[in-house]
Design a protein around this motif. Sequence first.
Motif, PDB file in Angstrom:
ATOM      1  N   GLN A  75       0.823  -1.205   0.000  1.00 37.10           N
ATOM      2  CA  GLN A  75       0.000   0.000   0.000  1.00 37.10           C
ATOM      3  C   GLN A  75       0.861   1.260   0.000  1.00 37.10           C
ATOM      4  OE1 GLN A  75      -2.954  -0.155   3.174  1.00 37.10           O
ATOM      5  NE2 GLN A  75      -4.500  -0.752   1.678  1.00 37.10           N
ATOM      6  N   GLN A  76       1.967   1.231   0.739  1.00 35.87           N
ATOM      7  CA  GLN A  76       2.901   2.359   0.732  1.00 35.87           C
ATOM      8  C   GLN A  76       3.403   2.623  -0.690  1.00 35.87           C
ATOM      9  OE1 GLN A  76       6.116   1.762   3.498  1.00 35.87           O
ATOM     10  NE2 GLN A  76       4.765   1.550   5.260  1.00 35.87           N
ATOM     11  N   GLN A  77       3.753   1.544  -1.384  1.00 35.16           N
ATOM     12  CA  GLN A  77       4.259   1.680  -2.746  1.00 35.16           C
ATOM     13  C   GLN A  77       3.185   2.236  -3.672  1.00 35.16           C
ATOM     14  OE1 GLN A  77       5.620  -2.421  -3.039  1.00 35.16           O
ATOM     15  NE2 GLN A  77       7.755  -1.745  -3.046  1.00 35.16           N
ATOM     16  N   ALA A  78       1.943   1.806  -3.467  1.00 36.52           N
ATOM     17  CA  ALA A  78       0.839   2.293  -4.293  1.00 36.52           C
ATOM     18  C   ALA A  78       0.596   3.783  -4.051  1.00 36.52           C
ATOM     19  CB  ALA A  78      -0.432   1.498  -3.993  1.00 36.52           C
ATOM     20  N   VAL A  79       0.586   4.179  -2.786  1.00 33.25           N
ATOM     21  CA  VAL A  79       0.368   5.593  -2.444  1.00 33.25           C
ATOM     22  C   VAL A  79       1.497   6.451  -3.007  1.00 33.25           C
ATOM     23  CG1 VAL A  79       0.223   7.253  -0.550  1.00 33.25           C
ATOM     24  CG2 VAL A  79      -0.983   5.074  -0.382  1.00 33.25           C
ATOM     25  N   SER A  80       2.737   5.966  -2.901  1.00 34.90           N
ATOM     26  CA  SER A  80       3.879   6.706  -3.432  1.00 34.90           C
ATOM     27  C   SER A  80       3.806   6.833  -4.945  1.00 34.90           C
ATOM     28  CB  SER A  80       5.192   6.026  -3.035  1.00 34.90           C
ATOM     29  OG  SER A  80       5.394   6.086  -1.644  1.00 34.90           O
TER      30      SER A  80
END
Length: 267
Positions: A75-80
């Motif tokens: 999810q962090q990667q998606a938000v970034s």
Amino acid sequence: MKRNFETVKRIVIKVGTSSLVMPTGKINLTKIDQLAFVISSLMNKGLEVILVSSGAMGFGLDVLKMEKRPTDIAQQQAVSSVGQVAMMSLYSQIFAHYQTNVSQILLTRDVVVYPESLDNVTNAFESLLSMGILPIVNENDATSVDEMDHQTKFGDNDRLSAIVAKITKADLLIMLSDIDGLFDKNPNVYEDAVLRSHVPKITDEIIKSAGGAGSKFGTGGMLSKIKSAQIMFDIDGQMVLMNGENPRDILRVLDGEKLGTYFAKTK
């Protein structure tokens, strides 16, 4: 020690998330506009500038209306990934107002480790700079990982900015932060903390005076900035750590005013 930047030709400017995203989570448009004005002004004077910009996570949280960074790595990667697009779109619009063309370079650590890919990215930087284009650099947060057998993360953009300065042979690294510079002890705890104007080398005392992590949106702390300064020392470069509250202060620093902490070997 007198600060003399007359011979400086190539500058790397690092801006942290706290300078781009307000504590409310909203984007600091005023700050970004000032930064674009300053960088465009420097480029108009004939200087070559590279901008290393954090902020993908902060922008992503704003776009997706999320109040806090997710704990799940995917999810962090998606938000970034979402935030990186939003950030570059805004940079492109604001820099265009000052007639400055920008480009995006997303890096992972393995790119600068392997000689062939390092040559490629170095050539990309040189081509962009020769064309008068501003490279805007960030870590490729959507794909970088940090596992034992496959480490591709730089750790934070403080380190990334120093590595970019190293591979592009920049004369000066200007690191914008939410603090005034390096103090002899934590100014948030001790009222008598004194700002260090000049640091000629990284000693054990300097390392001990470094604190912990940074803001809730970013990842860097003072220790990472000191490690970045050591990289600049290793290539006989210079670094200024300064408060990014007013990006126009960069112009004052380059005129020799003693703002922030100046990291340079005594000659």
